[in-house]
Motif scaffolding. Structure first.
Motif, PDB file in Angstrom:
ATOM      1  N   UNK A 218       0.925  -1.045   0.082  1.00 20.14           N
ATOM      2  CA  UNK A 218       0.125   0.090  -0.014  1.00 20.14           C
ATOM      3  C   UNK A 218       0.847   1.182  -0.144  1.00 20.14           C
ATOM      4  N   UNK A 219       1.865   1.228   0.783  1.00 18.78           N
ATOM      5  CA  UNK A 219       2.887   2.285   1.052  1.00 18.78           C
ATOM      6  C   UNK A 219       3.651   2.539  -0.392  1.00 18.78           C
ATOM      7  N   UNK A 222       1.400   4.165  -3.146  1.00 18.14           N
ATOM      8  CA  UNK A 222       1.213   5.664  -2.759  1.00 18.14           C
ATOM      9  C   UNK A 222       2.461   6.513  -3.232  1.00 18.14           C
TER      10      UNK A 222
ATOM     11  N   UNK D 211      -3.940  11.023  -0.252  1.00 17.36           N
ATOM     12  CA  UNK D 211      -3.349   9.480  -0.003  1.00 17.36           C
ATOM     13  C   UNK D 211      -2.219   9.409   0.794  1.00 17.36           C
ATOM     14  N   UNK D 212      -1.430  10.509   1.102  1.00 22.18           N
ATOM     15  CA  UNK D 212      -0.563  10.635   1.986  1.00 22.18           C
ATOM     16  C   UNK D 212      -0.926  10.076   3.401  1.00 22.18           C
ATOM     17  N   UNK D 214      -3.895   8.641   3.899  1.00 27.94           N
ATOM     18  CA  UNK D 214      -4.506   7.134   3.927  1.00 27.94           C
ATOM     19  C   UNK D 214      -3.321   6.104   4.077  1.00 27.94           C
ATOM     20  N   UNK D 215      -2.217   6.222   3.575  1.00 30.26           N
ATOM     21  CA  UNK D 215      -0.971   5.312   3.666  1.00 30.26           C
ATOM     22  C   UNK D 215      -0.658   5.273   5.036  1.00 30.26           C
ATOM     23  N   UNK D 218      -3.048   3.638   7.382  1.00 32.20           N
ATOM     24  CA  UNK D 218      -3.139   2.108   7.170  1.00 32.20           C
ATOM     25  C   UNK D 218      -1.762   1.504   7.821  1.00 32.20           C
TER      26      UNK D 218
END
Ligand SMILES: [Zn+2]
Ligand SMILES: [Zn+2]
Ligand SMILES: [Zn+2]
Ligand SMILES: [Zn+2]
Ligand SMILES: [Zn+2]
Ligand SMILES: [Zn+2]
Ligand SMILES: [Zn+2]
Ligand SMILES: [Zn+2]
Lengths: 457, 457, 457, 457
Positions: A218-219, A222, D211-212, D214-215, D218
């Motif tokens: 996931x990382x 991104x 997304x930064x 979101x990452x 997570x």
């Protein structure tokens, strides 16, 4: 001299049809009915497919003063025996070593290859020299760069190094790749497990559960998106990583996932085998997973959310594996698979109806050639393409056993598996390397394949 | 007589490369460098692609005692003008009418076609006769069966009829298709809206929101899976339906979704135009959606969770649309698009970077040919394939306007859109139907294409 | 006369704290330290919780000329024995029977109840009379209406009937409920299985796989949303249905899911038991599921995407089950569970750490009372609330066995399960119904609980 | 002296009912009908609710040699004016500073508080001293530890530090918290944007897209799960972060998300205001988001996948904001909100039907008190609870404006918003701090609230 493959059914990623294939000068010269050549290969009852491409091998990889047991000689021989006609290995610069230097080292190893090969370049450290050499690596025909998010203290790069490298890839039209596991967590977990006395091979699995891979996947996605570049995720082994890839695709991102044949067919119960050797021989990263992850991987291949099947072939002998007795972190990571990938995938995928024959070709060859910038030279049955072909007999069967394998090691993780579907012939640039199951390939026949930077996907 | 297309770049679903194409006897006779033919078509600066296939049209469709305004003559002429070289229309049996009877009716309509065509057969009622005629329909080369989950009281079939028909499809290797909207809810909502005085075109949109489509899509997928057959979902217009398709794929099911070019590029704000005619001309089912759904559809095309782009071309004149003044349920459902699908998709898809050129070919032609059982006769640039080709000029541009269109109607829903990327030549089985933008096709040239039942996907 | 529960720890959906509870006149009169009363119940080492509410039972339900074996006498006795102090049963009008008529029938049955009870009203047919009686049903204190999407030919209603009824619920502030399985598919599958000779109990499971439930759940949610009303989904047994509920919640919809204790703890391997009786005794709809669904249900309870735990208690004797020898569709659907719900959920939920004690109270009592319009009369430990209480001994344990149960039937689907956590005392409106595991409740003590239409959720 | 709140409707997370509330000795002494006290507060037409708790403020926070403009005096005064009766601030040790030292510093600042308060402890560096002081911090009543995944070079901790600290939290029953943004990427993006000349406030938003966040969310969830501890994610501002939280819950993990009132109601268009001051005043991290994220956050509050609403109140004057003219990275991060959180959430949440009144209480007070280990001392209307109460007038309205606010700064990000629903009275431990909109609180009245480590959730 020309060769014609007669009476077979051509199966590509795209199409199934009956036609002969004429091979001349190492390339496909014609496809059609009633072709004539100097030599004839009979493909009656067989499928004629692009030879397999393994996008992920580690041949003669340096390890603790020694090397992985299969080198380019035995490794590519095993590949051909199983219908694979090309491998892409990894050039791994030592800390501080230049990328061009590393290419030289790997060029030397690969002179003995029986089949064609290429390299990915690993970014094992970051600095101005690396930044400056990357374009030269691409000019050299190496258009993919690997990043390790695990192996803390040796290969691992951190997020800002990865971001810098990904941005450089974007400029160069190169494909960044990742080994996705959170190295910090793996390192801490390993320490903790050892401290608690869990030093056996099963500790390896405990130290890197699937969510550790899902997180890193996931990382990386991104970071790639922020850098404006697609991403290739190697050895996608679990639902968590696959979910991250699917989600990314649904946001319009270009990400490819690569399950290994091992993760598709074997599971983590192997690590609980009473025999230390049995378990240790299966130690690789990511480790084998709980069975439920297999359904996810197979569905991904069928639906296209996962793109390629590889082996991460990195074979160590039992003796080498025993470096890790009493400390699982010292067990060399890796298993074989080069000879078994195609028969296993055919048996468990096509044979069970999970994937079609065309999808089989796509995930073992064509998709890889496209993503890696060498289609349709490789991965195609088209006039002008390299005659890297496999004549596949869907009725042939065998029981996999180490005693009959090409690989240099003394065991096989698929030992005892029955496979149905085997190469009758394998051709490498038109030269018959395997005939009726007999390997007759030539050391040094393999050539380096220069690849193109990003074009049409 | 032979024709050679010279100096172009061939773009297929798979591959981009420079080569000439030699056409003879309506088929591709050779692909290569320096080919020679009786006539030469210059493709300098152009892409040579498989002609578009529109999997979803309604030409001369019966409606309230009249017919949709574009018949096989004007409809296929419009298709060719826009680079589409084949359409698949729907044979719609009247209640109680036999399937073979319906084929005859549609055979008669299609004699005037300028380009090749095929039919899907609609299952508009269920009974022993339908059950028994389905195999004969398949023998006839019609291997896909359409089911309407909406249009209650006319075309709609209920769940057990659909299940019975899907099981029959499974036996025959035929592909079931669905128009997915919950007809019960749409009917009730329409009644309610009219009762409340909402009788304008915007009432049409209110009566069938996206979740009504998502529900039916989800239901059809379940029924297909229980029947053991894949499913083709026509005019997937929203995230809810796309989500259901994605989820199904992740469970290993084979489902294809077909967004329309209209839903990809237009939105529901059109229904709120003050001009009744403007709004009514856009009335179709499913209706245009809120903009947020467009992102979902585009991501689906890029990631492969959606497979084909169609038009559902079903053109009615403004006069016909006005049957529905005062009652939106009487507005004939449908819009045009045959001439505009390729230029619009190229402009908004390839031109913006959302999809690649190869994906463009896949979703407008190749995927359709494969799913519908006629690849590589259609949808391919391969030796032996029909020479249905478009020579695409990526630099040509125009403003879409009804006044310049082939379609018989008096407006165009894309009026005013600037497109960049247009056919320079369109060939139908080797005959030049469009040259330098000028349509020179011949009425009656089109032939019926018999299709194969399910094979490799 | 007053009773004080001393030395216990009060556990509510919300809170855990040490306090005494004073009961007077059937209600909680005080909560605090050092309370004094005429009689003392010692709760040392115990939790004092709201008595369980079972939102889903079928006592003395008519079936093929006979009735489900547990009536309101034995059923509510079993409930109290297991710490449940209230049940909500279903009034089921016969085809064409009025709703108010049906209430009378169920009023008669319930006169023998040992604990309080209420009814849901089933909408088993649709017509003007039903439409007009619904408000009177609500005035009567029955504020929830059940709809069967399965049992084609008897209880099943179709989509437009359901939509009409849901809209009526919206007007009345009533909660619509659904038994969600696609009845068309179940009926066809049953016919097919019988035709193929699969007539044993396992055929029941084959005829209604989880996706059939998932589909119907998804459909009911859409219809409820179009009607502008929340939705209560009974016996949510699988990931597919749970997924539909989760997705709905994420779109801001109000939907509640109700897993049964059976589906949380038992799986479909039971149907493959060699003993026909063993398998047939487990026949219920939805059937037990593959183990993987259990994880989904437990996570739903912990995260709040599922709201209540019920039993669907509908007990048939082995003799009754045998009506279905040779034809699984004739096996009466239903299992017991009233006495076992709380101990089983405590043991497998709280005992394993999957849910907290507070969540246990929420899903077995408080959430149900809130959704069903009777909080805090029921479901609360608050001054003024009914003294329906259970004094729970977390250290008490037993092995579940039919020979010791209150239920009238001759077996128990949980036979042999070890449970830890049992009622020491159960109080129904202040009257001690169970003491030290001994049932001393009184037939006819139970009263009807009128419920409020929708208020704060 | 006693006070009775008469004629109101009590609204809790759980329940809505009419009752009086008697306050004595700073606590709730009785709840019931017809209560009598020395003083009477009239709550006719009002809701009596637990006072708001803001779990996330930064009062008098050190910044570049100065401090955030609202200190514990003006900040807590603003809180009370808006119905918030408690704040939890962050003790931020300087690099190398001990945790106990930091507590002393914050104890000193907080002596002037008008309402009760507690602290979270930030883990801004890692070492043996930190490890050893953590238990003492917990003993002190500070049971939550904050970790910054952004602010590279100052507050940020990396993955292995975070993992070590989370494991320590697990041992102590403490709750780890994260500011979730990938600091490496933010730092690189900021450098790049500045280098390209994008130095205005909008650059701040570009540097940290959703997304930064979101990452990082997570990643933190995975690390918490590996450490065996729940996780509290502060300022959840986007769908990506919310999705990660939802997914975690579905895997049975305990994770709480905290949207801010700012992200629920304001969007990123603010950063494109032509007025530098206007834009800079809105600079905070995470930045305001595209409108589509708001739907996700609201659905999360309604469905329970998000748990708390906070402000991250960290107010800087326009003058302070101007430190960042010419370089957005120097604009102090933070906005106000303490006085506006409740009225804004009521207006845009309860007033629009998105959430119920009970959910309003849950997310502004009760859930926070439970998660943070101080329920039911705080967050409850129960006998024995602290009399932190707000008498809420749902008909009162005003236009938010800086000129009328308690906060020390010269603007308000909600300037001009109409709110309906305001405190008529606010009580802090029984003392009337706000009456009829007039603030009459006393500096120094506020007390530190010691919190309990993890108990029932
Ligand atoms: Zn690796
Ligand atoms: Zn590797
Ligand atoms: Zn349609
Ligand atoms: Zn149509
Ligand atoms: Zn049921
Ligand atoms: Zn039931
Ligand atoms: Zn922050
Ligand atoms: Zn903050």
């Amino acid at each position: 001299m020309s060769t014609v493959i007669k009476n077979g059914t051509i199966v590509t990623a795209d199409l199934t049809y009956k036609a002969d294939v004429l091979v001349e000068g190492g390339q496909i010269a014609a496809i059609g009915q009633g072709l004539v050549g100097d030599e004839v290969i009979d493909a009656t009852g067989c499928y004629v497919m692009p030879g397999g491409i393994d996008p992920h091998t580690h041949l003669e990889m340096p390890f603790m003063g020694t090397y992985s047991a299969d080198d380019f000689e035995s490794g590519t021989r095993a590949a051909l025996a199983g219908g694979t006609t090309m491998v892409i290995d990894f050039a791994l610069p030592a800390p501080g070593q230049g990328l061009l230097d590393a290419i030289k080292v790997w060029d030397n190893k690969s002179t003995r290859a029986h089949c064609d090969y290429s390299f990915h370049m690993a970014i094992t450290w970051w600095g101005q020299q690396v930044f400056e050499e990357m374009p030269k690596v691409v000019e050299h025909g190496i258009t993919s760069f690997k990043h390790f998010m695990a192996y803390k203290g040796s290969l691992m790069v951190n997020d800002d190094e990865m971001f810098a490298s990904f941005k450089r890839c974007a400029e160069l039209g190169a494909v960044p790749m990742v080994h996705a596991e959170n190295g910090d967590i793996v390192a801490e977990m390993s320490t903790k497990l050892l401290a608690e006395g869990n030093n056996g091979p099963e500790g390896h699995a405990y130290s890197r559960p699937s969510q550790v891979e899902g997180e890193a996947t996931n990382r990386a996605i991104m970071i790639a998106d922020m850098a404006g570049v697609p991403l290739y995720v190697v050895h996608t082994s679990c639902e968590e990583a696959h979910e991250a890839i699917r989600r990314a695709k649904m946001n319009g991102k270009r990400v490819w996932g690569e399950p290994l044949i091992q993760h598709l067919t074997l599971d983590d119960s192997e690590y609980f085998n009473q025999d230390w050797d049995h378990a240790a021989r299966r130690v690789m990263s990511p480790p084998f997973r709980d069975k439920k992850h297999q359904d996810s991987l197979w569905a991904g291949l069928a639906s296209g959310t996962l793109s390629c099947v590889a082996t991460d072939h990195c074979a160590f002998t039992t003796e080498q594996k025993r470096y890790g007795v009493g400390d699982f972190t010292k067990i060399p990571n890796g298993t074989g698979g080069l000879e078994d990938r195609l028969p296993m995938l055919w048996t468990y995928g096509v044979g069970t109806g999970r994937i079609t024959m065309n999808e089989f070709v796509a995930v073992t060859s064509t998709n890889i050639a496209k993503i890696m910038g060498m289609y349709p030279k490789k991965g195609a049955v088209l006039v002008g393409a390299d005659a890297d072909l496999v004549v596949w007999d869907p009725e042939a069967s065998k029981t996999i056993t180490a005693s009959a394998q090409q690989s240099a090691i003394d065991y096989n993780v698929f030992e005892g598996k029955e496979v149905k579907g085997l190469p009758r012939y394998t051709l490498s640039r038109g030269v018959v390397a395997v005939a009726e199951g007999k390997v007759q390939s030539r050391e040094g026949h393999g050539e380096f394949v220069a690849r193109e930077p990003m074009g049409a996907v």
